[in-house]
Enzyme design. Sequence first.
Site, PDB file in Angstrom:
ATOM      1  N   ASN C 150      34.145  50.008  40.415  1.00 17.01           N
ATOM      2  CA  ASN C 150      35.475  49.673  39.911  1.00 17.01           C
ATOM      3  C   ASN C 150      36.041  50.851  39.138  1.00 17.01           C
ATOM      4  O   ASN C 150      35.282  51.631  38.574  1.00 17.01           O
ATOM      5  CB  ASN C 150      35.395  48.456  38.970  1.00 17.01           C
ATOM      6  CG  ASN C 150      35.121  47.200  39.746  1.00 17.01           C
ATOM      7  OD1 ASN C 150      35.470  47.091  40.908  1.00 17.01           O
ATOM      8  ND2 ASN C 150      34.451  46.252  39.089  1.00 17.01           N
ATOM      9  N   CYS C 172      33.403  43.639  47.377  1.00 20.86           N
ATOM     10  CA  CYS C 172      33.410  42.962  46.091  1.00 20.86           C
ATOM     11  C   CYS C 172      32.996  41.513  46.311  1.00 20.86           C
ATOM     12  O   CYS C 172      33.348  40.913  47.325  1.00 20.86           O
ATOM     13  CB  CYS C 172      34.816  43.023  45.492  1.00 20.86           C
ATOM     14  SG  CYS C 172      34.980  42.098  43.971  1.00 20.86           S
ATOM     15  N   HIS C 173      32.276  40.955  45.360  1.00 17.64           N
ATOM     16  CA  HIS C 173      31.767  39.595  45.572  1.00 17.64           C
ATOM     17  C   HIS C 173      32.571  38.507  44.870  1.00 17.64           C
ATOM     18  O   HIS C 173      32.159  37.354  44.856  1.00 17.64           O
ATOM     19  CB  HIS C 173      30.288  39.501  45.156  1.00 17.64           C
ATOM     20  CG  HIS C 173      30.014  40.112  43.827  1.00 17.64           C
ATOM     21  ND1 HIS C 173      28.783  40.574  43.457  1.00 17.64           N
ATOM     22  CD2 HIS C 173      30.836  40.355  42.778  1.00 17.64           C
ATOM     23  CE1 HIS C 173      28.843  41.076  42.240  1.00 17.64           C
ATOM     24  NE2 HIS C 173      30.070  40.938  41.804  1.00 17.64           N
ATOM     25  N   HIS C 208      40.117  41.854  42.870  1.00 16.99           N
ATOM     26  CA  HIS C 208      40.037  41.080  41.623  1.00 16.99           C
ATOM     27  C   HIS C 208      41.295  40.257  41.362  1.00 16.99           C
ATOM     28  O   HIS C 208      41.383  39.595  40.323  1.00 16.99           O
ATOM     29  CB  HIS C 208      39.718  41.986  40.407  1.00 16.99           C
ATOM     30  CG  HIS C 208      38.328  42.523  40.413  1.00 16.99           C
ATOM     31  ND1 HIS C 208      37.903  43.515  39.572  1.00 16.99           N
ATOM     32  CD2 HIS C 208      37.255  42.216  41.183  1.00 16.99           C
ATOM     33  CE1 HIS C 208      36.622  43.784  39.804  1.00 16.99           C
ATOM     34  NE2 HIS C 208      36.221  43.006  40.788  1.00 16.99           N
TER      35      HIS C 208
END
Lengths: 457, 457, 457, 457
Positions: C150, C172-173, C208
Amino acid sequence: MKIIKIAYIGGGSRLWAQSFMRDLALAEGIGGEVALYDIDIPAARRNQQIACRLQALPQAVSRFTYTVATSLDQALIGADFVLISILPGTFREMDSDVHAPESFGIYQSVGDTVGPGGVLRAMRTVPIYEGFARAIRRCCPEAWVLNLTNPMSACVKALYDTFPRIKAFGCCHEVFHTQDFLCCVLREMTGVQAQRRDIYTDASGINHFTWMTEARYQEYDLLSLLPGFMEKYFETGYYEHGPADQWEHDYFAYGNRVKMDLFRRYGALAAAGDRHLAEFLPGAWYLASPETAHSWHFSLTPVSYREQNQAKKEAEAAAMASGAVPVTLAPSGEELVRLLRALCGLDMVVSNVNLPNAGQMPGLPLGSIVETNCVFTNGLVKPVVAKPLPAGALALVQRNCANIDLLCDSIKQRDLNGIFAAFAAQPLCDGLSLRDARTLFDTMCRNTEACLAPYFH
Amino acid sequence: MKIIKIAYIGGGSRLWAQSFMRDLALAEGIGGEVALYDIDIPAARRNQQIACRLQALPQAVSRFTYTVATSLDQALIGADFVLISILPGTFREMDSDVHAPESFGIYQSVGDTVGPGGVLRAMRTVPIYEGFARAIRRCCPEAWVLNLTNPMSACVKALYDTFPRIKAFGCCHEVFHTQDFLCCVLREMTGVQAQRRDIYTDASGINHFTWMTEARYQEYDLLSLLPGFMEKYFETGYYEHGPADQWEHDYFAYGNRVKMDLFRRYGALAAAGDRHLAEFLPGAWYLASPETAHSWHFSLTPVSYREQNQAKKEAEAAAMASGAVPVTLAPSGEELVRLLRALCGLDMVVSNVNLPNAGQMPGLPLGSIVETNCVFTNGLVKPVVAKPLPAGALALVQRNCANIDLLCDSIKQRDLNGIFAAFAAQPLCDGLSLRDARTLFDTMCRNTEACLAPYFH
Amino acid sequence: MKIIKIAYIGGGSRLWAQSFMRDLALAEGIGGEVALYDIDIPAARRNQQIACRLQALPQAVSRFTYTVATSLDQALIGADFVLISILPGTFREMDSDVHAPESFGIYQSVGDTVGPGGVLRAMRTVPIYEGFARAIRRCCPEAWVLNLTNPMSACVKALYDTFPRIKAFGCCHEVFHTQDFLCCVLREMTGVQAQRRDIYTDASGINHFTWMTEARYQEYDLLSLLPGFMEKYFETGYYEHGPADQWEHDYFAYGNRVKMDLFRRYGALAAAGDRHLAEFLPGAWYLASPETAHSWHFSLTPVSYREQNQAKKEAEAAAMASGAVPVTLAPSGEELVRLLRALCGLDMVVSNVNLPNAGQMPGLPLGSIVETNCVFTNGLVKPVVAKPLPAGALALVQRNCANIDLLCDSIKQRDLNGIFAAFAAQPLCDGLSLRDARTLFDTMCRNTEACLAPYFH
Amino acid sequence: MKIIKIAYIGGGSRLWAQSFMRDLALAEGIGGEVALYDIDIPAARRNQQIACRLQALPQAVSRFTYTVATSLDQALIGADFVLISILPGTFREMDSDVHAPESFGIYQSVGDTVGPGGVLRAMRTVPIYEGFARAIRRCCPEAWVLNLTNPMSACVKALYDTFPRIKAFGCCHEVFHTQDFLCCVLREMTGVQAQRRDIYTDASGINHFTWMTEARYQEYDLLSLLPGFMEKYFETGYYEHGPADQWEHDYFAYGNRVKMDLFRRYGALAAAGDRHLAEFLPGAWYLASPETAHSWHFSLTPVSYREQNQAKKEAEAAAMASGAVPVTLAPSGEELVRLLRALCGLDMVVSNVNLPNAGQMPGLPLGSIVETNCVFTNGLVKPVVAKPLPAGALALVQRNCANIDLLCDSIKQRDLNGIFAAFAAQPLCDGLSLRDARTLFDTMCRNTEACLAPYFH
């Protein structure tokens, strides 16, 4: 087991309906009702009887009952899926579509998509599809609609123009044949055997004029094998489903020389049968005469052949329906049932279909009907963004796409002036003087006027 | 008085340079230096002498001194404005451009923009323009660059591709002639007299294939007068600068029948001379043969005529230069000096020029070179958003625009395969078999190979 | 078995590297070398030792040897895959990122993506990534590059800006957790148990700050279950990986009340942890104070906690490396190895990753880094076109996307004025006066100046 | 002389109607009828009487008769031009718009465009404008419609949404004031005197939040003079229409310190009064409190002042109407009559107005209402493509444009949830908690419910 209702418009059809009924009988996890609707009710009944026998075979996996609907609404009410494969008009009209232009030096190998024949066919099909869209909105607005009829782009566009929230897409098997061809290329060049579903291709463009920009099997970049393959086979031609010279006695075969020639010039692989591809390009290139077509190793399909073939198929169907001939079950190779099962949540499939452009096809306008890969999964069809076409190929596609959009908008408004503009702009009409273009258009309209009432009131 | 330096590349030219020198002599509020640069130095000197005489006339308003630069950089250093009007290659090459295709049944009325001739001309012009752009970046990066050379779109694109921050635009007078034509339409239909600068037209498209979608004079919607006008004059034709049959003995005249035919079919008025318009359209429409062209009331201009004409013009120029013949001053009707004065802050003008599409031309890609109105004012050129073209006309423009972009990108990369793709895709080549297209392309390349070194090393 | 070389930049990392090593040991069909590269060489060696033990376990399926590279180029040469998970700077810098803004009333729950902390982190990360991109172009231009660091969008953009032909994407999880949450919703409302990989979600937006517009499991439309679910759980909150009040003592837990509140107001489900989501929105909404955050059922993660945690993890790693503690193998739930296997041609997977927008994300500019589903298959990653976001949600995403693009362009040009414009425009800075914004920015730059040399020479 | 009918909706207005009547009396080349329509009929009659006196003055050039229409349709039938300047609701509603937010710490300098006040004003205005659009379609579909009412963007959007073929645009004088300011800059820095119409500015963005990217007078690049100007005047401020401290006792004056601050940070000159600009930006920047506003040298205009002012203006109007006070004629400096004459074919003007984006405003969505230059000429309004804004400024404009589009779409559908989303997303609401935002919105709706019937049935 997922219970569904399928409405089949054109349910008397031999080609699509019968392969569908077979695949459906072999499908796991689904069952329910298939309502066949056709203006030719006896044909629908015949298919119902055949389906009944197919479902009764021991290999049949699914449980489907077949009914014959006597009205469109009856077929549609309660449907989860609607399949449409119709013949707009009769072979009489198609005879005009395909052969009337010949006296002006325009030869068509198929005549149902673009070119003069495609324009006339769109004129009689679109108003019918506007009616289908209204009926679907009325009876089963949430149903998935699978179109199989040509001209594909015009049919799908008519559905969305009339009922913008429709969940429709158009299915075509031409790309699959090119995948088969690539499997042959792989085998010939490396000895490796692969099935078409094992390779991944990025195909994009418009129906019957799609192009592959990437094709991979395991570590093989299949397009990079083509130059070597073409050194060996360009002269003789190569046919994925038979010997190279099969086109000489099989009206649907071709030697892929058009495809190879285009690859050499544009750097992408056109992904439809050569008979279709040739019709999107200037008439002088591959269709200047029957002899030109032959020199490229494909033939022009006369409508008389289709008629004879139909009579034969009807006889076979009647024999199967009556039990005089046994019915058999084997997968057709088509994807319809696979897509349908994916939509039911039983599989995830990536396959190429026709949809309005929402961003998946760079270089073509948003909203135009394009053919690209889509992800099919539980209740969803999601277009995959295609790799941009090489500029030369894109320009050819753009020209045809613009013609189709002009044609569809003009048909929608029943504007004969705009329709003629699209007619004259067809690549196959490139050699036609304006006077001849007008004469031919008027002739073809007159020949098929029984089906053109919406324009001539 | 605003003092400026103008560099004129191709400063020996007769047509553009001499009308420019006259208009410049008559311009109020500006003065300074004009540096003439030409690979034909004697021609530049001759123009210098003529200019000297023009400036000495009592009617001359501005004060300009003329110099002959012996190098490109010498001309450009310190320049506020750069004008470019060159002949890429000689008439020998142009003879091949225009006439070589005739043995394949391709007839060109001009042969300098699109069609086989336009492609070859672009091939030899673009590398030269890449050099101009680098020199401008080096010597006068803030100068305004006015291009007059054909093929216009390729020249302007080459300038921007090579030096993206260049302040260049392309000027062409074809739209003005159509404005004159509309003044005739007004007079014939209403008796009202107007000058072309008094009417407002929304012209858009690409150079030599622009279209008018709106044209107004006072309360008159000029396009709405056309149907009536065409009833009277479609058969006989009509020429804005002379009698309707002038085309029969004047290679640059035409009867506007192409324009009227297109208006009838597409609903917008194509805004260039018919000789240009015909070249953007399928060869079978207006250029199937010299006779076809004649039936549409225009002729094919043989390059031999241009040569004779040039010899005559050169003799005239020499006579003017030497003082054997008096020079005279009168406004040319061109806009160059008007635009230049506007850029100097002395006027505000709306006029049509060629620029990369930044949003002004709906339906064509951003970055493609398009011709639309622009506002010219003190140090600024601002494109005006054009009214969208009717779909049929737009499709014709898109086809040519895509070809030009493909051609320019391929030339930039010296990619002969891409160039041939653009060549074969020209509407004028629509009737050509692929084999003939290849033969013709190779022949034309060979004919002009002296100017094609960048591609054949 | 497919033999590959994987370069892992940041190969000493605990979180990502260790879960990756475990999943890799469990992967079928692949083997080869993993080259660990880290500026903390002892950490890389420790991971090498752990990996060695993991591969030696009886459950290990694949065959991989691990090496420690002493230079970046050594790691990259010959690599088929490059994974990057680095900590840009140290926790000292992160401490400033997260806590310096608190004296101005700006509270950050994570501080690594957007907000003041995200901006400063991007400033020190992007120049490092420019170096990575150059090294990849030099050493392994055809390798697939998976970014885990990030701020995700800035990292991926820096890779593409520096080496446009790079084959990079960002993983990304966060979306996976929201899929877990939806499985809980399903279970709570219907009793049906599902795994996250069994449901299909259409997630789109930016990293995000992605949103789900469709989510289906079998016949269930999961989003339509949310209103009922929220009636029961909005007040108490709900956590997919533990009890609803876990956030009270677990800095990484949250009660999903932010997500539910946004769903109620915008009609789409924001698909990241609430701690991330809150940072994309005006500071006054969910992060006005630690108490505000608590009222929404999440906490602010102090950097001191990360430091303690790191020390603990390092001790654990050392123990595993030395053999003092046994290592164990179990799937991590991450997708990295699954994507990698798909790219090797061993699977086809649809999963959400970060890529430049090529049309997959309606409403955001082409070229901006967006997160949507993609199809992963043999050697190809193909974005799937997302369903358009509801207008209200789209406006929120657009605002952040524009800030990121402004930030990245300004960082690329080392333009502190532009960077400050992006800083002041952060939603978390919405309550800051300009004077305070400037003071805070200057303070944060000074605090981390050891890592900001590119800007202050 | 061109004879026209002008319908003036809001024909009792003092500000716009009276300056228009004066300019109209001074206009050459036009004459005809002005039909005043107002729900306050006595106010319309008063204006009629004043107009009558104005037209009778010896300096009056045009011939116009004024009528008072008793219905909207009566005013519109036969109209060539429609002007609309209304007060949606009364000052009672405006009092709530402007002052109700103050108890939540939100201060508004104007309160009629964006921010909480702008949202509520749009809610009551748009349904009225939908009615106007329907009436225009019914009575005078070919008329030119000039909107003067705020919120400008919402009003113009409502007209086009309701009647897509309407020929409407929105006029605002804020850009003109910034042109005056630039004339001051020029004078202060060079001693050169210029009038605003002599300079050319490229202004673009959205109404009341437009930005100048280029401004030229003769050889002067005016924006390049600003840094030097700001060194001298940033601290003290500078007002183009009076002394720098005029804002201390004049609610409509300002010191341009906001504008200068934005220029320093974004590199383009915001082109509206500072009182407007501040409302498009986070509340903490320039409007955190009345004292903050004062520190930036502008004041908050209380609605009570507007009321007093109105009473005074009404008294003056009554005195002029009755003849107790003489009427006088002088040009107002507004552009309305100039644009109207240009549309009549009597002039060509480039001026900034509000229109749906057709390509003129790069970076904002097509169809959003944008303000850019347009060419006005005989019967045509053609947008000019604006220079792209610097990225930082564009991001600020995009945020507000997205809010306006969300607001308008939600109002159109009477969707209070969407309206609240747009309300909470206002930059002026940036410091508001969600709970407070909701409370404030509900309060403001309740305060003005008499005008919000369309939403609360």
